[in-house]
Design a protein around this motif. Structure first.
Motif, PDB file in Angstrom:
ATOM      1  N   LEU A  39      43.912 121.813  -7.405  1.00 22.98           N
ATOM      2  CA  LEU A  39      43.027 121.272  -8.436  1.00 22.98           C
ATOM      3  C   LEU A  39      43.129 122.094  -9.711  1.00 22.98           C
ATOM      4  O   LEU A  39      43.225 121.551 -10.815  1.00 22.98           O
ATOM      5  N   TYR A  40      43.116 123.399  -9.581  1.00 17.50           N
ATOM      6  CA  TYR A  40      43.209 124.284 -10.745  1.00 17.50           C
ATOM      7  C   TYR A  40      44.543 124.099 -11.470  1.00 17.50           C
ATOM      8  O   TYR A  40      44.568 123.929 -12.692  1.00 17.50           O
ATOM      9  N   ASN A  41      45.651 124.136 -10.721  1.00 10.79           N
ATOM     10  CA  ASN A  41      46.969 124.061 -11.350  1.00 10.79           C
ATOM     11  C   ASN A  41      47.286 122.677 -11.907  1.00 10.79           C
ATOM     12  O   ASN A  41      47.967 122.570 -12.933  1.00 10.79           O
ATOM     13  N   ASN A  42      46.840 121.614 -11.258  1.00 12.78           N
ATOM     14  CA  ASN A  42      47.261 120.268 -11.649  1.00 12.78           C
ATOM     15  C   ASN A  42      46.242 119.507 -12.489  1.00 12.78           C
ATOM     16  O   ASN A  42      46.602 118.504 -13.110  1.00 12.78           O
ATOM     17  N   VAL A  43      44.983 119.942 -12.501  1.00 10.06           N
ATOM     18  CA  VAL A  43      43.964 119.205 -13.249  1.00 10.06           C
ATOM     19  C   VAL A  43      43.340 120.068 -14.342  1.00 10.06           C
ATOM     20  O   VAL A  43      43.318 119.685 -15.515  1.00 10.06           O
ATOM     21  N   ILE A  44      42.844 121.231 -13.982  1.00  5.92           N
ATOM     22  CA  ILE A  44      42.094 122.044 -14.937  1.00  5.92           C
ATOM     23  C   ILE A  44      42.996 122.634 -16.009  1.00  5.92           C
ATOM     24  O   ILE A  44      42.662 122.569 -17.200  1.00  5.92           O
ATOM     25  N   ALA A  49      44.613 122.826 -21.569  1.00  7.61           N
ATOM     26  CA  ALA A  49      45.700 122.975 -22.536  1.00  7.61           C
ATOM     27  C   ALA A  49      45.644 121.862 -23.590  1.00  7.61           C
ATOM     28  O   ALA A  49      45.904 122.109 -24.773  1.00  7.61           O
ATOM     29  N   ARG A  50      45.316 120.650 -23.193  1.00  7.59           N
ATOM     30  CA  ARG A  50      45.209 119.547 -24.149  1.00  7.59           C
ATOM     31  C   ARG A  50      44.044 119.749 -25.110  1.00  7.59           C
ATOM     32  O   ARG A  50      44.123 119.401 -26.273  1.00  7.59           O
ATOM     33  N   ARG A  51      42.966 120.285 -24.599  1.00  5.63           N
ATOM     34  CA  ARG A  51      41.775 120.486 -25.430  1.00  5.63           C
ATOM     35  C   ARG A  51      41.819 121.801 -26.208  1.00  5.63           C
ATOM     36  O   ARG A  51      41.025 122.000 -27.114  1.00  5.63           O
ATOM     37  N   GLY A  52      42.708 122.707 -25.817  1.00  6.83           N
ATOM     38  CA  GLY A  52      42.778 124.008 -26.469  1.00  6.83           C
ATOM     39  C   GLY A  52      41.589 124.892 -26.123  1.00  6.83           C
ATOM     40  O   GLY A  52      41.184 125.742 -26.914  1.00  6.83           O
ATOM     41  N   HIS A  55      43.406 129.793 -22.751  1.00 10.50           N
ATOM     42  CA  HIS A  55      44.783 129.990 -22.311  1.00 10.50           C
ATOM     43  C   HIS A  55      44.746 130.603 -20.914  1.00 10.50           C
ATOM     44  O   HIS A  55      44.333 131.744 -20.737  1.00 10.50           O
ATOM     45  N   ALA A  56      45.133 129.822 -19.935  1.00  8.55           N
ATOM     46  CA  ALA A  56      45.113 130.301 -18.549  1.00  8.55           C
ATOM     47  C   ALA A  56      46.500 130.143 -17.952  1.00  8.55           C
ATOM     48  O   ALA A  56      47.276 129.285 -18.359  1.00  8.55           O
ATOM     49  N   CYS A  57      46.795 130.980 -17.007  1.00  9.91           N
ATOM     50  CA  CYS A  57      48.104 130.914 -16.369  1.00  9.91           C
ATOM     51  C   CYS A  57      48.003 130.132 -15.059  1.00  9.91           C
ATOM     52  O   CYS A  57      46.954 130.072 -14.426  1.00  9.91           O
ATOM     53  N   ILE A  58      49.125 129.562 -14.685  1.00  3.94           N
ATOM     54  CA  ILE A  58      49.202 128.822 -13.434  1.00  3.94           C
ATOM     55  C   ILE A  58      49.447 129.820 -12.311  1.00  3.94           C
ATOM     56  O   ILE A  58      50.258 130.729 -12.431  1.00  3.94           O
ATOM     57  N   PHE A  59      48.720 129.646 -11.214  1.00  2.00           N
ATOM     58  CA  PHE A  59      48.930 130.499 -10.046  1.00  2.00           C
ATOM     59  C   PHE A  59      50.228 130.111  -9.354  1.00  2.00           C
ATOM     60  O   PHE A  59      50.495 128.932  -9.146  1.00  2.00           O
ATOM     61  N   HIS A  60      51.004 131.079  -9.003  1.00  2.00           N
ATOM     62  CA  HIS A  60      52.213 130.826  -8.228  1.00  2.00           C
ATOM     63  C   HIS A  60      52.496 132.050  -7.350  1.00  2.00           C
ATOM     64  O   HIS A  60      52.030 133.146  -7.634  1.00  2.00           O
ATOM     65  N   LEU A  61      53.236 131.808  -6.299  1.00  2.00           N
ATOM     66  CA  LEU A  61      53.576 132.870  -5.358  1.00  2.00           C
ATOM     67  C   LEU A  61      55.081 133.053  -5.327  1.00  2.00           C
ATOM     68  O   LEU A  61      55.835 132.081  -5.444  1.00  2.00           O
ATOM     69  N   PRO A  62      55.555 134.282  -5.151  1.00  2.00           N
ATOM     70  CA  PRO A  62      56.998 134.483  -5.005  1.00  2.00           C
ATOM     71  C   PRO A  62      57.494 133.932  -3.673  1.00  2.00           C
ATOM     72  O   PRO A  62      56.747 133.862  -2.692  1.00  2.00           O
TER      73      PRO A  62
END
Length: 89
Positions: A39-44, A49-52, A55-62
């Motif tokens: 939900l955080y990565n794909n919606v929030i 970003a569209r609304r400005g 600035h948040a980063c997307i969570f990802h794992l190695p």
């Protein structure tokens, strides 16, 4: 012979299984964390970003820990399967 009704019979008895009743808390926790991250990565993030808004980063794992553990688990599965077959022969 495999009946097509077997799948639906197993699906009906899925929630009555003892294994699911014993691990439902861990499963629910893992599923809720995964759902919140999706939900955080794909919606929030795209909405913000569209609304400005921020600035948040997307969570990802190695991928390295998953690669190492999957190799280990596959070898473990092969050895356990071979050991179980040796009991019957």
């Amino acid at each position: 012979y495999r009946s097509s009704d077997t799948f639906f019979c197993n699906l009906r008895s899925f929630f009555a299984s003892r294994m699911l009743r014993s691990i439902w808390k861990e499963t629910a926790f893992s599923l809720s964390i995964a759902a919140l991250l999706c939900l955080y990565n794909n919606v929030i993030i795209p909405f913000a970003a569209r609304r400005g808004l921020f600035h948040a980063c997307i969570f990802h794992l190695p991928m390295l820990p998953w690669t190492i553990t999957s190799s280990f688990l596959s070898l473990l599965l092969v050895f356990r399967t071979n050991a179980s077959y040796q009991r019957w022969s």
